[in-house]
Design an enzyme around this catalytic site. Structure first.
Site, PDB file in Angstrom:
ATOM      1  N   HIS A  67       0.859  -1.193   0.000  1.00  0.00           N
ATOM      2  CA  HIS A  67       0.000   0.000   0.000  1.00  0.00           C
ATOM      3  C   HIS A  67       0.889   1.234   0.000  1.00  0.00           C
ATOM      4  CE1 HIS A  67       0.792  -0.556   4.280  1.00  0.00           C
ATOM      5  NE2 HIS A  67       0.240   0.603   4.597  1.00  0.00           N
ATOM      6  N   HIS A  69       1.417   3.887   1.948  1.00  0.00           N
ATOM      7  CA  HIS A  69       1.966   4.632   3.099  1.00  0.00           C
ATOM      8  C   HIS A  69       3.495   4.670   3.043  1.00  0.00           C
ATOM      9  CE1 HIS A  69      -1.949   4.056   5.630  1.00  0.00           C
ATOM     10  NE2 HIS A  69      -2.009   5.101   4.803  1.00  0.00           N
ATOM     11  N   ASP A  71       5.802   4.518   5.179  1.00  0.00           N
ATOM     12  CA  ASP A  71       6.591   3.528   5.922  1.00  0.00           C
ATOM     13  C   ASP A  71       6.612   2.168   5.214  1.00  0.00           C
ATOM     14  OD1 ASP A  71       3.808   3.408   6.696  1.00  0.00           O
ATOM     15  OD2 ASP A  71       4.369   2.072   8.334  1.00  0.00           O
ATOM     16  N   HIS A  72       6.089   2.114   3.972  1.00  0.00           N
ATOM     17  CA  HIS A  72       6.151   0.894   3.164  1.00  0.00           C
ATOM     18  C   HIS A  72       6.796   1.131   1.802  1.00  0.00           C
ATOM     19  CE1 HIS A  72       3.606  -1.404   5.999  1.00  0.00           C
ATOM     20  NE2 HIS A  72       3.329  -0.159   6.357  1.00  0.00           N
ATOM     21  N   HIS A 126      -7.622  -1.002   5.427  1.00  0.00           N
ATOM     22  CA  HIS A 126      -6.617  -0.061   5.963  1.00  0.00           C
ATOM     23  C   HIS A 126      -6.467   1.108   4.990  1.00  0.00           C
ATOM     24  CE1 HIS A 126      -2.984   1.336   7.943  1.00  0.00           C
ATOM     25  NE2 HIS A 126      -2.267   1.152   6.847  1.00  0.00           N
ATOM     26  N   ASP A 143      -0.289  -3.819   6.033  1.00  0.00           N
ATOM     27  CA  ASP A 143      -0.983  -3.381   7.244  1.00  0.00           C
ATOM     28  C   ASP A 143      -2.439  -3.847   7.266  1.00  0.00           C
ATOM     29  OD1 ASP A 143       1.381  -2.149   7.814  1.00  0.00           O
ATOM     30  OD2 ASP A 143       0.623  -0.096   7.662  1.00  0.00           O
ATOM     31  N   HIS A 182       4.278  -4.803  10.256  1.00  0.00           N
ATOM     32  CA  HIS A 182       4.807  -4.227  11.498  1.00  0.00           C
ATOM     33  C   HIS A 182       4.945  -5.283  12.591  1.00  0.00           C
ATOM     34  CE1 HIS A 182       4.326   0.165  10.620  1.00  0.00           C
ATOM     35  NE2 HIS A 182       3.431  -0.298   9.762  1.00  0.00           N
TER      36      HIS A 182
HETATM   37 ZN    ZN Z   1       2.563   0.677   8.028  1.00  0.00          ZN
HETATM   38 FE    FE Z   2      -0.077   1.580   6.587  1.00  0.00          FE
END
Ligand code: ZN
Ligand code: FE
Length: 266
Positions: A67, A69, A71-72, A126, A143, A182
């Site tokens: 996805h 975001h 942090d990915h 998400h 996520d 995560h």
């Molecule tokens: Zn994440």
């Molecule tokens: Fe996320």
């Protein structure tokens, strides 16, 4: 025979190397044993991924994004900068929000890369562009599905997350290895114990998370069968959940479990 039934032949499952990134993210190197070509799933940042590639003697040939975001996908462009034409795969929905994307996929799409066969399952909830990648006996859930939990509903509805978790991902073979985005397992297990006291699988999950934390080891992978036994968000059809949350509709129950978790401090 492979689990997707496409051809007869020796079963060779991918090797998966978790790469801790940022504070609690995982990127994953995924490659066939005996091959140095590798994929990376969800590279948050380039540094730890480059170090893991060098440490294991692997050559990066593609990026999969679960996805949009940061942090990915935060490492996409730096990793691609020194590798001309590096494929970066994401959901069609995320066409304009995954950095560097070169290949857009829809639900059910399959493709071959790094000697691996990849199947895409769209899993909105998400985010609306969330996609899980099935590679051999492993699934990369970002996520959407965490060990003992799920991601917050930033874009999707409870009904969408119910379909993604309890219909789509739940349909994978029970021994499918689950690699999530995560390391949230310890706090997820504490919440699960509140929702469903007396579930032995949740007690075991909490013990496993505690031991892993003490040894500074990842809790991934889980399996689909284990998640069905201990993950509250995959157990919303159980009678005790209907009673606790006062609804016969599993999607409504999921929304209520998610709202309780959003406010849980444990
Ligand atoms: Zn994440
Ligand atoms: Fe996320």
């Amino acid at each position: 025979m492979r689990q997707d039934g496409l051809y007869w032949g020796p079963m060779t499952q991918p090797r998966v190397v978790p790469v801790p990134c940022l504070s609690d993210n995982y990127a994953y190197l995924v490659h066939l044993p005996g091959s140095t070509d590798t994929l990376v799933v969800d590279p948050s940042e380039p540094g730890p991924v480059e170090a893991a590639l060098a440490q294991h003697g692997l050559t990066l040939v593609g990026i999969l994004a679960t996805h949009h975001h940061m942090d990915h996908v935060g490492g996409n462009e730096a990793l691609a900068a020194s590798r001309e034409g590096l494929p970066i795969v994401a959901s069609k929905y995320d066409e304009n929000r995954v950095p560097g994307v070169t290949k857009l996929v829809n639900d059910g799409d399959t493709f071959d890369i790094a000697g691996l066969h990849v199947r895409c399952i769209t899993v909105p909830g998400h985010t609306l562009g969330a996609v899980s990648f099935v590679i051999g006996d492993a699934v990369f859930t970002g996520d959407t599905l965490f060990i003992g939990g799920c991601g917050r509903l930033f874009e999707g509805t409870p009904a969408q997350m119910y379909d993604s978790l309890c219909v789509r991902l739940a349909a994978l073979p029970g021994d499918t290895r689950v690699y999530c985005g995560h390391e949230y397992t310890a706090s997820n297990a504490r919440f699960a114990a509140v929702v469903e006291p007396g579930n032995d699988a949740i007690t075991k999950l909490a013990e496993r998370a505690k031991a892993a934390g003490q040894n500074k080891e990842p809790t991934v992978p889980s399996t689909i069968a284990a998640e069905l036994a201990h993950n509250p968000f995959m157990r919303v059809r159980e009678p005790s959940y209907k009673a606790r949350y006062g609804s016969d509709d599993p999607a409504t129950v999921l929304g209520k479990v998610r709202a309780e978790k959003d406010n849980f401090r444990g």
